[in-house]
Design a protein around this motif. Structure first.
Motif, PDB file in Angstrom:
ATOM      1  N   TYR A   1     -20.937 -21.483   0.951  1.00 32.55           N
ATOM      2  CA  TYR A   1     -19.585 -21.515   0.397  1.00 32.55           C
ATOM      3  C   TYR A   1     -19.331 -22.820  -0.359  1.00 32.55           C
ATOM      4  O   TYR A   1     -18.574 -22.866  -1.309  1.00 32.55           O
TER       5      TYR A   1
ATOM      6  N   LYS B   1     -18.660 -15.800  -4.310  1.00 27.95           N
ATOM      7  CA  LYS B   1     -18.463 -16.116  -2.892  1.00 27.95           C
ATOM      8  C   LYS B   1     -18.743 -17.580  -2.591  1.00 27.95           C
ATOM      9  O   LYS B   1     -19.493 -17.927  -1.678  1.00 27.95           O
TER      10      LYS B   1
ATOM     11  N   TRP C   1     -16.851 -21.856  -3.324  1.00 28.32           N
ATOM     12  CA  TRP C   1     -15.808 -22.691  -3.918  1.00 28.32           C
ATOM     13  C   TRP C   1     -16.316 -23.298  -5.216  1.00 28.32           C
ATOM     14  O   TRP C   1     -17.490 -23.663  -5.326  1.00 28.32           O
TER      15      TRP C   1
ATOM     16  N   GLY D   1      -3.940 -21.110  -1.773  1.00 26.08           N
ATOM     17  CA  GLY D   1      -5.287 -20.895  -1.257  1.00 26.08           C
ATOM     18  C   GLY D   1      -6.343 -21.833  -1.783  1.00 26.08           C
ATOM     19  O   GLY D   1      -7.538 -21.616  -1.548  1.00 26.08           O
TER      20      GLY D   1
ATOM     21  N   TRP E   1      -9.295 -21.395   7.813  1.00 31.35           N
ATOM     22  CA  TRP E   1      -9.439 -20.751   6.503  1.00 31.35           C
ATOM     23  C   TRP E   1      -9.383 -19.244   6.708  1.00 31.35           C
ATOM     24  O   TRP E   1     -10.268 -18.673   7.327  1.00 31.35           O
ATOM     25  N   GLN E   2      -8.307 -18.616   6.208  1.00 34.95           N
ATOM     26  CA  GLN E   2      -8.147 -17.164   6.308  1.00 34.95           C
ATOM     27  C   GLN E   2      -8.752 -16.534   5.057  1.00 34.95           C
ATOM     28  O   GLN E   2      -8.225 -16.663   3.961  1.00 34.95           O
ATOM     29  N   LYS E   3      -9.885 -15.831   5.235  1.00 33.98           N
ATOM     30  CA  LYS E   3     -10.572 -15.191   4.107  1.00 33.98           C
ATOM     31  C   LYS E   3     -10.568 -13.688   4.357  1.00 33.98           C
ATOM     32  O   LYS E   3     -11.372 -13.164   5.127  1.00 33.98           O
TER      33      LYS E   3
ATOM     34  N   TYR F   1     -11.447 -20.732  -4.978  1.00 34.88           N
ATOM     35  CA  TYR F   1     -12.490 -19.849  -4.462  1.00 34.88           C
ATOM     36  C   TYR F   1     -12.870 -18.800  -5.500  1.00 34.88           C
ATOM     37  O   TYR F   1     -12.014 -18.139  -6.086  1.00 34.88           O
TER      38      TYR F   1
ATOM     39  N   TYR G   1     -14.341 -15.415  -5.833  1.00 28.83           N
ATOM     40  CA  TYR G   1     -14.629 -14.247  -4.997  1.00 28.83           C
ATOM     41  C   TYR G   1     -15.861 -13.490  -5.479  1.00 28.83           C
ATOM     42  O   TYR G   1     -16.533 -12.828  -4.684  1.00 28.83           O
TER      43      TYR G   1
END
Length: 733
Positions: free
Chosen positions: A315, A365, A367, A335, A260-262, A360, A362
């Motif tokens: 999360y 912060k 899901w 994403g 998971w690229q956050k 997600y 943001y």
């Protein structure tokens, strides 16, 4: 003399009489001693029986019926005629007969419940019920075999192996329940290949001699296991591979990793049955006897090293339910989070799994709450009483995206499956998914295929299977794909990726170099000592140290080259800076002397010294415009700044601007375009402080062409020009 003889006779007679009495007494005592000993022994046993019966009565009062019956049986098993006679008189024998009927009924109920829980995949609960049934009736072979099968599916082969010898004693031959097939598989799981080979051969002989075996595919699998055994034996680990456990592993089951690229940070998402603050008070998952699974994430600090930092599950606050949640993956195109909810999750049913997605948030912060992917929901039909079919929700789970995000692979036992669970695929059609398609017999077998992963390479699919040739249990395989079509046979990844245990999932962090491995292996099988596993399934890291060393050497060389280039660049920059300072100093000196000289010259002579003349038209080639527009391009600013400097130095001077176009386009259009371009120059000069009354401009369109007609693009470009003329207002006419 006479008296003496009588006395001797008397003494002899007395001696013989006493001897006779002694013999009679001894004989009498010899006859009664065994009777006394037997009576005393019976009396002692009778007392023991009384104590056992009193204890059994007490257990009945406490409603511990099972132990009470065992105690009664122990009392009546004593070889004691008096106890047996006493039991008959008191009615205990008939009572015990009724208790035995009760026990049989109790065993039947336990078996029924165990089978029901087994069908619902509540294996831990089913195993405990079969153990109770065996405790009551220790000679019923079916319960031993059911318990052994249950232990195998729970990943406890050692517990299953402890039962198979007992099953063999109770059921000589074991062909009806496929004893030797299951026994051999359990032996193979713990790495006892030689014993497994011999039992596979025994089972294959049974297959040849008995064509009525209810599951002939077991015979085919046994033959396949035997053929593939020699080529896939465990060997010494290659010196380049290093295997270590990670901080993600706990005494509970931990498995299935995904990236998971956050932002700039990388996370490892995974599934775990660990105990947490949220599920601490919830009941255990009956399949494993552990907590229901949830999704978690850990920060990946370095993809080349076993360097992770645990994160809390905040999360996934809205996505984790009271049931089994797991197998999270990220959609590479938008994403979104795709993952699985099973059992008593949102469906509120004990069966089936479904795939959900979440976006997600943001700001918060975390899901968002999940929504089901309806196109992926499947069903299967099960025969019930009187051969009636019942429609049940399928086990749709373990989603995985192709690297380009165009396809979605997942696991299902839906209608149309080849084996227990198969790998299916569907294609993205805008915002929905196509009808799922079975990946086919090249990948799927009559057994189980699990945990597909197509994200690490555009043309490869990795998956787990217990139906292809392997080292034991589930093994990891790779198959080459063209889009979604397998174009070659699956290849076993071999040791050390596969062992005799269940190796179920692989995630490549660096292709063919660093990977996260999910396995219930006991040890790391590494060349740095046997590090023990922490739980039923662990998350390991496997690294090719040779490839990493080569990368490190190459990186060091690259850094050295970059440092050398940087040093050379710095040296050149220093030299250029010194030269620039020298030129600037010379320029300042030259400018000073020119200004001093100009002060003594006339205006016309001063302009000539700078390269200009009064009342003479000159052109600056760098005055450029956007195509078919009047907007000045950035390159034009530098050239115009030079004219601004001259106008500022000589306040009496005025400037005339003339703009021209080429002959392409209509005459009226070109005239208007040239007028706008001339106006753009004026606007810029005014913005820099030049008084508007000092500026005069005119657009001439295509009326003053240098080349008429223009024969090439270069001549067209010369026709498109802006010209200037410096003049004094008194000489403007």
């Amino acid at each position: 003399m006479y008296y003496t003889s009588f006395f001797l006779y008397y003494q002899a007679l007395k001696f013989f009489f006493n001897s006779f009495c002694i013999l009679v007494c001894l004989s009498w005592l010899g006859s009664i001693l065994p009777i006394g000993r037997t009576y005393a022994q019976n009396l002692e046993n009778y007392r023991k029986v009384q104590l056992l019966i009193l204890r059994a009565d007490s257990l009945l009062t406490q409603k511990d019926t099972l132990n009470a019956i065992f105690t009664y049986q122990k009392a009546l098993s004593t070889e004691n005629d008096l106890a047996q006679e006493w039991a008959e008189k008191t009615g205990l024998a008939s009572k015990l007969k009724n208790y035995k009927i009760y026990l049989n009924q109790k065993v039947f109920e336990l078996e029924k419940q165990a089978n029901q829980f087994y069908e619902q995949r509540a294996l831990d609960t089913a195993a405990k019920l079969w153990q109770k049934a065996i405790q009551i009736k220790p000679f019923k072979v079916e319960n031993y075999f059911s318990l052994a099968r249950c232990f195998t599916y729970m990943g406890l082969p050692d517990s299953a192996l402890a039962l198979y010898p007992k099953i063999e004693v109770l059921s000589p031959g074991g062909s009806n329940n496929h004893l030797y097939f299951h026994w051999a598989n359990a032996l193979k799981t713990v790495g006892q290949y030689a014993k497994a080979d011999s039992l596979f051969k025994v089972y294959l002989k049974q297959c040849q001699n008995d064509s009525t075996l209810p599951k002939p595919n077991y015979c085919q699998q046994a033959e396949q296991e035997l053929l593939g055994q020699d080529s896939l034996q465990l060997k010494n680990i290659p010196p380049c591979w290093e295997i270590t456990n990670t901080i993600l592993s706990t005494p509970q089951a931990d498995y299935h990793t995904a990236l998971w690229q956050k932002g700039k940070q990388r996370y490892i998402m995974y599934t775990s049955h660990r105990v947490s603050e949220k599920n601490n008070n919830f009941p255990n998952y009956p399949f494993l006897g552990q907590k229901y699974s949830d999704c978690y994430a850990a920060l990946l600090l370095n993809k080349y090293e076993n360097n992770l930092k645990e994160e809390d599950s905040a999360y996934f606050t809205l996505t984790n339910t009271i049931a089994n949640d797991g197998n999270p993956v990220i959609d590479p195109l938008n994403g979104d989070l795709y993952y699985t909810i099973c059992g008593e999750g949102l469906l509120r049913k004990k069966e089936g799994c479904k795939i959900y997605k979440s976006t997600y948030d943001y700001e918060n912060k975390q899901w968002s709450a999940p929504t089901p992917i309806k196109e992926l929901a499947g069903w299967y039909y099960e025969k019930g009483i009187r051969k009636r079919k019942y429609r049940k929700p399928a086990f749709d789970s373990q989603p995985s995206f192709s690297k380009n995000g165009k396809y979605l692979f997942f696991v299902s036992n839906r209608e149309g499956s080849i084996g227990g669970t198969d790998i299916w695929v569907c294609e993205r059609l805008g915002n929905v998914w196509s009808k799922p398609r079975n990946l086919g017999k090249n990948v799927n077998t009559p057994q189980n295929e699990l945990y597909p992963n197509a994200s690490s390479h555009p043309n490869l699919l990795f998956f787990a299977s217990n139906g292809h040739k392997g080292l034991g249990g589930y093994d990891l395989f790779r198959v080459e794909l063209e889009e979604t079509e397998p174009i070659a046979k699956p290849q076993n990844l071999g040791f050390p990726f596969n062992t005799s245990w269940d190796d179920i999932h692989i995630l490549w962090l660096v292709h063919d170099t660093v990977a996260m491995l999910s396995s219930n292996r006991r040890f790391n099988y590494g060349n740095i000592g046997k590090e023990k596993g922490k739980g039923s399934e662990d998350i390991w890291m496997i690294r090719n140290t040779c490839a990493l060393q080569e990368k490190k050497i190459a990186e060091e060389r690259r850094l050295q080259e970059l440092q050398k280039i940087a040093e050379e660049k710095a040296k050149k920059e220093a030299e250029a800076k010194a030269l620039q300072q020298k030129l600037a100093q010379e320029t300042e000196q030259k400018k000073y002397f020119e200004e001093q000289k100009i002060k003594t010259l006339t205006l016309e002579d001063s302009l000539k010294l700078l390269g200009y003349s009064l009342d003479q038209t000159f052109e600056i080639k760098n005055i450029l415009y956007a195509f078919d527009k009047a907007d000045l391009l950035p390159q034009s600013i530098i050239a115009l700044n030079e004219i601004i400097e001259i106008l500022n130095r000589f306040p009496k001077l005025h400037l005339e601007i003339s703009s021209h176009t080429d002959a392409r386009g209509t005459e009226a259009y070109n005239f208007a375009l040239s007028q706008r371009r001339a106006q753009s120059v004026v606007n810029y000069l005014v913005s820099k402080g030049i008084a508007p009354q000092r500026l005069k401009y005119q657009g001439y369109g295509e009326t003053r062409l240098k080349f008429n007609p223009a024969r090439n693009e270069e001549e067209h470009q010369q026709n498109r020009r802006t010209e200037f003329r410096l003049f004094l207002p008194e000489k403007s006419n």
